[in-house]
Design a protein around this motif. Structure first.
Motif, PDB file in Angstrom:
ATOM      1  N   SER A   1     -20.359  29.476  10.779  1.00 16.47           N
ATOM      2  CA  SER A   1     -21.063  29.356  12.052  1.00 16.47           C
ATOM      3  C   SER A   1     -22.074  28.219  11.995  1.00 16.47           C
ATOM      4  N   TRP A   2     -22.592  27.959  10.797  1.00 11.07           N
ATOM      5  CA  TRP A   2     -23.471  26.804  10.639  1.00 11.07           C
ATOM      6  C   TRP A   2     -22.701  25.526  10.975  1.00 11.07           C
ATOM      7  N   VAL A   3     -21.479  25.456  10.434  1.00 10.91           N
ATOM      8  CA  VAL A   3     -20.647  24.291  10.716  1.00 10.91           C
ATOM      9  C   VAL A   3     -20.391  24.177  12.211  1.00 10.91           C
ATOM     10  N   LEU A   4     -20.116  25.321  12.841  1.00 14.93           N
ATOM     11  CA  LEU A   4     -19.845  25.298  14.283  1.00 14.93           C
ATOM     12  C   LEU A   4     -21.038  24.740  15.035  1.00 14.93           C
ATOM     13  N   TRP A   5     -22.227  25.112  14.574  1.00 17.57           N
ATOM     14  CA  TRP A   5     -23.414  24.629  15.272  1.00 17.57           C
ATOM     15  C   TRP A   5     -23.546  23.120  15.096  1.00 17.57           C
ATOM     16  N   ILE A   6     -23.232  22.638  13.896  1.00 17.20           N
ATOM     17  CA  ILE A   6     -23.295  21.194  13.688  1.00 17.20           C
ATOM     18  C   ILE A   6     -22.306  20.507  14.626  1.00 17.20           C
ATOM     19  N   VAL A   7     -21.116  21.112  14.736  1.00 18.52           N
ATOM     20  CA  VAL A   7     -20.118  20.555  15.647  1.00 18.52           C
ATOM     21  C   VAL A   7     -20.687  20.511  17.063  1.00 18.52           C
ATOM     22  N   ALA A   8     -21.315  21.617  17.460  1.00 17.71           N
ATOM     23  CA  ALA A   8     -21.881  21.670  18.809  1.00 17.71           C
ATOM     24  C   ALA A   8     -22.910  20.577  19.000  1.00 17.71           C
ATOM     25  N   PHE A   9     -23.691  20.351  17.971  1.00 17.53           N
ATOM     26  CA  PHE A   9     -24.712  19.306  18.065  1.00 17.53           C
ATOM     27  C   PHE A   9     -24.075  17.948  18.301  1.00 17.53           C
ATOM     28  N   PHE A  10     -23.000  17.688  17.572  1.00 19.96           N
ATOM     29  CA  PHE A  10     -22.377  16.381  17.756  1.00 19.96           C
ATOM     30  C   PHE A  10     -21.667  16.274  19.090  1.00 19.96           C
ATOM     31  N   VAL A  11     -21.221  17.409  19.607  1.00 18.81           N
ATOM     32  CA  VAL A  11     -20.666  17.362  20.960  1.00 18.81           C
ATOM     33  C   VAL A  11     -21.756  16.921  21.939  1.00 18.81           C
ATOM     34  N   PHE A  12     -22.944  17.466  21.776  1.00 19.41           N
ATOM     35  CA  PHE A  12     -24.048  17.068  22.654  1.00 19.41           C
ATOM     36  C   PHE A  12     -24.320  15.575  22.543  1.00 19.41           C
ATOM     37  N   MET A  13     -24.266  15.073  21.315  1.00 17.72           N
ATOM     38  CA  MET A  13     -24.672  13.689  21.111  1.00 17.72           C
ATOM     39  C   MET A  13     -23.572  12.710  21.486  1.00 17.72           C
TER      40      MET A  13
ATOM     41  N   VAL B   1     -23.233  24.219  24.675  1.00 24.06           N
ATOM     42  CA  VAL B   1     -24.290  25.235  24.786  1.00 24.06           C
ATOM     43  C   VAL B   1     -23.772  26.577  24.310  1.00 24.06           C
ATOM     44  N   MET B   2     -22.593  26.925  24.787  1.00 20.91           N
ATOM     45  CA  MET B   2     -22.045  28.224  24.416  1.00 20.91           C
ATOM     46  C   MET B   2     -21.801  28.299  22.919  1.00 20.91           C
ATOM     47  N   LEU B   3     -21.218  27.236  22.394  1.00 23.08           N
ATOM     48  CA  LEU B   3     -20.913  27.207  20.969  1.00 23.08           C
ATOM     49  C   LEU B   3     -22.202  27.313  20.156  1.00 23.08           C
ATOM     50  N   ALA B   4     -23.181  26.517  20.539  1.00 24.04           N
ATOM     51  CA  ALA B   4     -24.431  26.501  19.795  1.00 24.04           C
ATOM     52  C   ALA B   4     -25.105  27.859  19.856  1.00 24.04           C
ATOM     53  N   GLY B   5     -25.175  28.410  21.061  1.00 21.29           N
ATOM     54  CA  GLY B   5     -25.852  29.692  21.211  1.00 21.29           C
ATOM     55  C   GLY B   5     -25.227  30.759  20.348  1.00 21.29           C
ATOM     56  N   SER B   6     -23.897  30.844  20.389  1.00 20.21           N
ATOM     57  CA  SER B   6     -23.285  31.936  19.636  1.00 20.21           C
ATOM     58  C   SER B   6     -23.278  31.629  18.139  1.00 20.21           C
ATOM     59  N   ALA B   7     -23.106  30.353  17.779  1.00 19.00           N
ATOM     60  CA  ALA B   7     -23.087  30.032  16.349  1.00 19.00           C
ATOM     61  C   ALA B   7     -24.426  30.353  15.709  1.00 19.00           C
ATOM     62  N   ILE B   8     -25.497  29.967  16.383  1.00 11.88           N
ATOM     63  CA  ILE B   8     -26.821  30.261  15.833  1.00 11.88           C
ATOM     64  C   ILE B   8     -27.024  31.765  15.738  1.00 11.88           C
ATOM     65  N   LEU B   9     -26.574  32.447  16.761  1.00 11.32           N
ATOM     66  CA  LEU B   9     -26.714  33.906  16.739  1.00 11.32           C
ATOM     67  C   LEU B   9     -26.058  34.481  15.490  1.00 11.32           C
ATOM     68  N   VAL B  10     -24.785  34.108  15.290  1.00 10.03           N
ATOM     69  CA  VAL B  10     -24.054  34.669  14.152  1.00 10.03           C
ATOM     70  C   VAL B  10     -24.728  34.268  12.850  1.00 10.03           C
ATOM     71  N   LYS B  11     -25.122  33.009  12.790  1.00  7.70           N
ATOM     72  CA  LYS B  11     -25.677  32.523  11.536  1.00  7.70           C
ATOM     73  C   LYS B  11     -26.971  33.238  11.162  1.00  7.70           C
ATOM     74  N   VAL B  12     -27.900  33.232  12.111  1.00  9.58           N
ATOM     75  CA  VAL B  12     -29.198  33.834  11.807  1.00  9.58           C
ATOM     76  C   VAL B  12     -29.034  35.317  11.538  1.00  9.58           C
ATOM     77  N   MET B  13     -28.203  35.943  12.346  1.00  8.95           N
ATOM     78  CA  MET B  13     -28.017  37.383  12.182  1.00  8.95           C
ATOM     79  C   MET B  13     -27.409  37.688  10.816  1.00  8.95           C
ATOM     80  N   ALA B  14     -26.411  36.900  10.436  1.00 11.47           N
ATOM     81  CA  ALA B  14     -25.773  37.161   9.144  1.00 11.47           C
ATOM     82  C   ALA B  14     -26.757  36.976   8.010  1.00 11.47           C
ATOM     83  N   LYS B  15     -27.503  35.889   8.065  1.00 12.18           N
ATOM     84  CA  LYS B  15     -28.459  35.626   6.993  1.00 12.18           C
ATOM     85  C   LYS B  15     -29.475  36.760   6.894  1.00 12.18           C
TER      86      LYS B  15
END
Lengths: 76, 150, 79, 281, 199, 79, 217, 161
Positions: E150-162, E172-186
């Motif tokens: 999910s961390w990777v997904l968030w990076i992907v989302a970031f590059f989509v933005f850029m 936005v959707m990808l980032a929101g859910s990826a961060i959710l999964v990542k932080v929650m898992a950690k």
């Protein structure tokens, strides 16, 4: 909020804070912490953040239980 | 010469390092207090506008969904879609916004809102670094933990 | 000067003092006192209407409390 | 370009030889010949070369190249009148190269040398005070601008002598046999250089030569201003001889004492720069 | 008339000074860790005083930095002190049989609705609380892998933005859910790092 | 309006009694009164269906807290 | 923009955060890159220790899993350093500095030596505490100037309070321990030269960068 | 002003009777639902109170009982009428489950109170009167004098037996 209420709940919160700081017994501290939270929640509600208030008031006991785990060990 | 030796002995023990740094921080804090009052610049990036009547309170920044919203950013030319996220609501958040009044925080936290705009779009690199910090810290913790268990 | 802001700062100061000069000086007492400045900061955030940050802050404070408690548990189990 | 490098390295080594000679004479010893350091460099170039079994091979070799690379870059920066901030960055990074030498071999002596070099980090801080003070005067850090400023207002040596002293101390702490040379003190054999033999050691010699040349030349450029090249060489030699006198008559400090003294100097310099900042318009 | 901001800064600096003073006097390792947590709170006070949306967005990274460093340091402390025996079960009280399930469910659902960091933290707290009461035997590595992806997904989302800003909605959707999964898992892994039978 | 003042006054009264009471077991009933008062205040402050949820959440949360404190104080379950 | 590190070579845009490279920062960036490359390529050395009281000596070997973990941390540290070198935003820079701090701790935390771990813990405490001056300084600058962008601040027209700069500098000193090296020197006794060097390199580099920032803004 | 005050007092009496009746019918004073309730009872008894009354007070502290049901039902009726009261009953039920309460006193109390409060709103009372009244009622039990309150509850419990 009405000034009188602000004063009242501010007083509750301050009372909780001071007594948490000064009480030496761990259980007393935890209960005083509850008083502090009780003083703070009305301020959150008054600003209109009901969802935040719900979350905060559900998380507060979780914190207390975490703390109690430590208190329990210290007492035993 | 004696005082120098004493200082050296204090510095050479790494147990005193935290104290040393804390002392430096105390000095800077005192300097900070002495330099008060500091003027607050009114022209801020991403300023707040509060509209208690809105169901998105306190995060209502206006705008139309899938359209633009005025957002004060540093380099508007670098984020052509700045302001789009702010005005966007998912079906769930749209439903909540239509029917209730005091759920602004939840609605805005759900993807699409000013904070998401800042965190993911205009200042996304902050978030990348920050998640990396979490990642690194967690890697350390779990490596140590698992090594112990084995 | 907003009442919430003033109250928050007051509680923050009380909390910082109580953590810094904790009596009795035990880990548990310090851990509990640590909650006071957190709630004070929460009020400061509330005064600036930073609701989302406030929410996250409460959750993260709970997690960091847990991290410390967990460390103390290990400590007690091994000593 | 390459001729500049060769000249700088040879001249720097010559200066180092002179350094040893002067120290010896002050201490009533005959001392080695002046070109001893050049001979050393040549001798090591033809000795057999290997990598110790315990060493981290890539790093062991890599740092030598990095060291030569950064000081060559520094030389060109000085000659081209670029930003002195880069020069000082390279000066600080030299420390990392020292760590690399010391730690890569796995030898305990090398390691001690490397650890000592970490401890001696405080020696760089006066440099930044120097940079800050110069910036206060000139508003620029390009060497060209600084020499231009001096052409108008006279040399910095006279405008802000304490800053010059700070830089002098910085150069002093990088010279061998000085009071701050804790990384090369005798109980560590040769400090971080211990385990580098043959060509690698020759590389270290080149680095030392370049380093000495660049630092002294930078000192001349920053504090004396634009002078003809031969005059710069003369002034550099004079400064080096004065440094040698200091090295000859001062004892070597214990590691942390040296750190403390350098720290105190930094504090004094900070106060001075703060004063300058206060009085400047 | 002194502005609010200056008063706030005065308090923040004073608190920082007091906290650092306590840290200076403290020699015990665990007490130092607790004081670090205090200093973290004061740090956030500095940011919160700015009071714009940007400040709020900056508080979240500040929070995460604080808690992640705390996690790493606490683990280092444990290893360095050689606390190797896992602790016994948690609190032996009645509510621990009933409350965690329901509360954790509420918190996790609410966290998923929130999404993003805030959601991750809330949901992670819920999961920690749940694991606290159970003897767990879940797959540590699986959760870790999920969070890594999910961390990777968030990076992907970031590059989509850029790079492809026209797909911002997807991002936005990808980032929101990826961060959710990542932080929650950690965060939930913290809960499992208590030395259970199979971790 | 008068109800709100009354409830707030009771909250303050109960908070004071919690603080001055010494025994843990007897602090809790006072805290209970305070929780009732605060839950009432939440609803009286904002007349909205969600504030009912907030009040219930607050009340249940604080009751859970009191329960946990009391049970831990009692020494936990007897096995 | 005042020319203290030379003029901009190129600029990378990430929304409101710019990454820009001047000759100065490029030099630093390249060095970070080189040492990261060295860390990736080289194997750790077998550190030889002398047993005191005799002629014996023994070589320490680094376990493979430990080596891999430390290499990962070193690469992360290198990347963080490279990011910090180019960052054109104060808050972003502070985050990179924190990342450097935590990865520095990570590089040595895997070593199984009580002494090194002690040093790592002390250093970790300082690194964590240093987030106060870092973030505090960034927040102070944001509040008093209304912007965080270094190029914008360098362009002039803003009264950046000196206390903000001092806080930033102190924070970086804490993360990198640039002058007070006592704990880092102890950390250096750990085996694994390519990784340990990165600790020193990264802290020097972020220190060099913060000096540039403090002078520029 | 005065009329509202009297309303509140009347509401307090009504809710007092309501929740004490329901609690005693559901045998709250008999035994502590959780160990915490017994601990509270012990402390109250040590302070000169009666054990059965103390147990009931402990149970009120440790779990949402009929008093909480009454309060939340009044709140529910205040914000949303009968549906609000029933929603409050649902939340009390969830609260009971969270707090490891074996009984249904809270839920029953909430449902009953919903209708009682609603009925009284029809005759001129306001729901807010009941909120304030319930707080006063709980104050009389838990907040004034533990000794006397526990003895009173003890006496009522004997009658029930």
């Amino acid at each position: 909020m009405i000034v009188a209420l602000e004063v009242a709940f501010g007083l509750v919160a301050l009372l909780g804070a001071v007594s948490t700081a000064l009480v030496r017994d761990s259980y007393g501290k935890v209960i005083s912490l509850g008083v502090l939270v009780a003083g703070i929640v009305p301020f959150i509600v008054d600003r209109g953040y009901l969802d935040v208030a719900v979350a905060v008031s559900l998380i507060a006991p979780v914190v207390t239980i975490f703390v109690l785990m430590a208190v329990r060990r210290a007492e035993a | 010469m004696l005082i120098i030796t004493r200082i050296s002995r204090f510095v050479s023990n790494f147990q005193n390092l935290v104290a040393l740094f804390a002392g430096a921080c105390i000095i800077i804090s005192l300097a900070g207090i002495l330099s008060l009052p500091l003027g607050f610049e009114e022209q801020q990036l991403y300023p707040k506008t509060l509209d208690p009547a809105s169901s998105l309170y306190p995060y209502d920044r206006g705008g139309v969904p899938f359209g633009t919203t005025e957002v004060v950013v540093q380099y508007p030319e670098n984020s052509p879609y700045a302001g789009y996220v702010t005005a966007y609501l998912t079906p769930l958040s749209q439903y909540l916004a239509d029917h209730t009044h005091y759920l602004g925080t939840t609605i805005v936290a759900h993807p699409g809102g000013i904070i998401d705009e800042i965190l993911y779009n205009t200042r996304g690199l902050d978030t990348v670094v920050e998640t990396s910090i979490l990642f690194a810290a967690f890697a350390i913790a779990s490596y140590l933990f698992r090594r112990e268990v084995k | 000067m907003n009442a919430v802001f003033a109250l928050g700062l007051a509680i923050l100061v009380i909390g910082v003092l109580s953590v810094a000069f904790v009596r009795p000086k035990t880990y548990v007492a310090r851990l509990i006192n640590l909650e006071i400045p957190a709630w004070g900061l929460l009020l400061v955030m509330l005064a600036y209407d930073e609701a989302l940050a406030l929410l996250t802050f409460v959750a993260v404070t709970a997690i960091s409390t847990f991290v410390i408690v967990r460390l103390m548990e290990w400590r007690d189990a091994s000593c | 370009m390459i001729e500049y490098l060769v000249f700088a390295a040879v001249f720097g080594l010559l200066l180092l030889g002179l350094h040893r000679k002067v120290i010896a004479r002050v201490q009533m010893r005959p001392g080695p010949p002046v070109w001893q350091e050049i001979l050393h460099a040549l001798k090591f170039s033809f000795k057999s070369t290997w990598v110790p079994k315990t060493a981290s091979a890539t790093l062991y070799v890599g740092v030598v190249l990095v060291g030569i690379g950064i000081w060559s870059a520094a030389l060109f920066i000085v000659l081209a009148g670029e930003s002195i901030l880069i020069l000082f960055a390279i000066y600080m990074l030299h420390k990392v190269v020292e760590h690399g030498f010391g730690l890569s071999s796995g030898s305990p002596y090398g390691k001690f040398g490397g650890v000592r070099s970490v401890i001696s980090a405080a020696s760089e801080i006066p440099l930044f005070v120097t940079v800050a003070a110069i910036y206060l005067f000139t508003g620029s850090l390009l060497l060209a601008d600084i020499t231009a400023y001096q052409a108008i207002h006279g040399p910095f040596l006279l405008i802000a002598p304490p800053v010059a002293i700070a830089m002098y101390l910085v150069i002093l702490s990088k010279l061998p046999y000085g009071p701050f040379s804790i990384v090369e003190s005798k109980e560590l054999v040769s400090g971080y250089k211990t385990e580098h033999f043959g060509v690698w050691r020759a590389g270290i010699s080149v680095i030392d030569g370049l380093k000495t040349f660049v630092l002294l030349y930078a000192f001349v450029a920053i504090f004396v201003g634009a002078v003809p090249f031969w005059a710069a060489l003369v002034i550099m030699t004079v400064i080096l001889v004065s440094l040698s006198f200091v090295c000859a008559i001062t004892p070597m400090l214990s590691p942390f004492d040296s750190v403390t003294i350098q720290g105190l100097i930094t504090g004094v310099m900070l106060a001075y720069v703060g004063y300058l900042w206060w009085v400047m318009p | 008339m002194i502005a609010d901001y200056s008063i706030g800064l005065l308090v923040a600096f004073a608190s920082a000074g007091v906290a650092f003073f306590a840290l200076m006097r403290e020699t015990d390792g665990l007490h130092r860790l607790l004081l670090t947590d205090l200093i973290e709170v004061v740090t956030l006070a500095f940011i919160a005083l700015v009071g714009t949306d940007l400040a709020e967005a900056l508080i979240l990274p500040g929070l995460v930095v604080g808690v992640s460093e705390l996690i790493a340091l606490s683990e280092i402390y444990r290893v360095k002190e050689g606390y190797v025996r896992p602790p016994a079960a948690g609190l032996q009280i009645e509510v621990m049989e009933s409350a965690p399930g329901i509360l954790a469910a509420i918190l996790v659902v609410y966290g998923i609705v929130l999404s993003g960091f805030s959601g991750g933290a809330v949901a992670g707290l819920g999961v920690i609380f749940y694991f606290l009461s159970r003897s767990h035997s879940e797959r540590f590595e699986l959760i870790e892998t999920a969070s890594g992806y999910s961390w990777v997904l968030w990076i992907v989302a970031f590059f989509v933005f850029m790079l492809l800003p026209e797909y911002w909605f997807f991002a936005v959707m990808l980032a929101g859910s990826a961060i959710l999964v990542k932080v929650m898992a950690k965060m939930s892994l913290i809960g499992t790092m208590r030395g259970g039978p199979d971790v | 309006m008068i109800a709100l003042y009354l409830v707030a006054a009771i909250a303050v009264f109960a908070a004071v009694r919690v603080v001055i009471e010494q025994k843990t077991g007897r602090k809790l009933p006072y805290a209970n009164v305070m929780n009732f008062a605060v839950a009432g205040t939440i609803v009286l402050l904002l007349d909205h269906p969600l504030s009912l949820v907030a009040a219930a959440a607050y009340f249940v949360g604080s009751t859970l807290e009191a329960n946990a404190v009391a049970s831990t104080y009692a020494g936990g379950m007897k096995r | 923009m005042s020319e203290i590190g030379g003029s901009d070579l190129f600029v990378l845009e990430f929304g409101d955060i710019l990454h820009y490279y001047t000759p100065y920062t490029t030099t630093l960036f390249v060095l970070a890159l080189i040492f990261t490359g060295l860390a990736i390529l080289s194997r750790p050395e077998g550190q030889v220790d002398i047993a005191f009281g005799g002629d014996a000596y023994y070589a320490k070997e680094t376990a493979v899993s430990e080596m891999r973990f430390r290499r990962f941390m070193t690469i992360a540290c290198g990347l963080a350093t490279m990011g910090a070198m180019g960052s054109g935003d104060i808050f972003n820079f502070t985050l990179f500095a924190s990342l450097v701090g935590i990865t520095n701790v990570g590089i040595v935390a895997a070593v199984k030596s009580r002494h090194v771990l002690d040093a790592a813990y002390e250093y970790g405490i300082v690194a964590m505490v240093a987030t106060l001056p870092l973030f505090g300084g960034a927040a102070l600058i944001l509040a008093t100037t209304g912007t965080l962008s270094i190029p914008a601040l360098a362009a002039g027209g803003f009264a950046v309070p000196p206390i903000g700069k001092a806080l930033l500098a102190l924070g970086v000193i804490g993360e990198g321990m640039a002058p007070f090296y006592a704990a880092k020197a102890e950390m250096f006794r750990a085996p694994g030269a390519p990784y340990v060097i990165m600790c020193s390199l990264s802290s020097l580099l972020i220190f060099l960068r913060v000096v540039e920032i403090a002078i520029t803004i | 002003m005065l009329g509202e005050f009297l309303h509140i007092l009347a509401a307090a009496t009504i809710s007092w009777i309501l929740f004490v009746t329901v609690d005693i019918l559901f045998r709250l004073p008999e035994a502590g639902g959780v160990s915490g309730a017994s601990a509270v009872a012990r402390d109250i008894e040590a302070g000169g109170g009666a054990l059965a009354g103390g147990t009931m007070m402990g149970n009120i502290v440790c779990s949402p009982d009929a008093s909480a049901g009454t309060l939340l039902a009044a709140c529910g009726v205040y914000v949303a009428g009968i549906p609000g009261g029933l929603a409050a009953a649902l939340m009390v039920f969830v609260g009971n489950r969270i707090c490891h309460d074996p009984g249904y006193a809270g839920t029953t109390g909430a449902v009953l109170a919903t209708f009682v409060v609603y009925a009284f709103t029809l005759v001129g009372f306001a729901a807010t009167d009941f909120i304030a009244g319930m707080v006063i009622a709980i104050l009389t039990i838990q907040g004034l004098s533990h000794t006397h309150a526990s003895r009173l509850l003890d006496r009522l419990w004997r009658i029930r037996q």
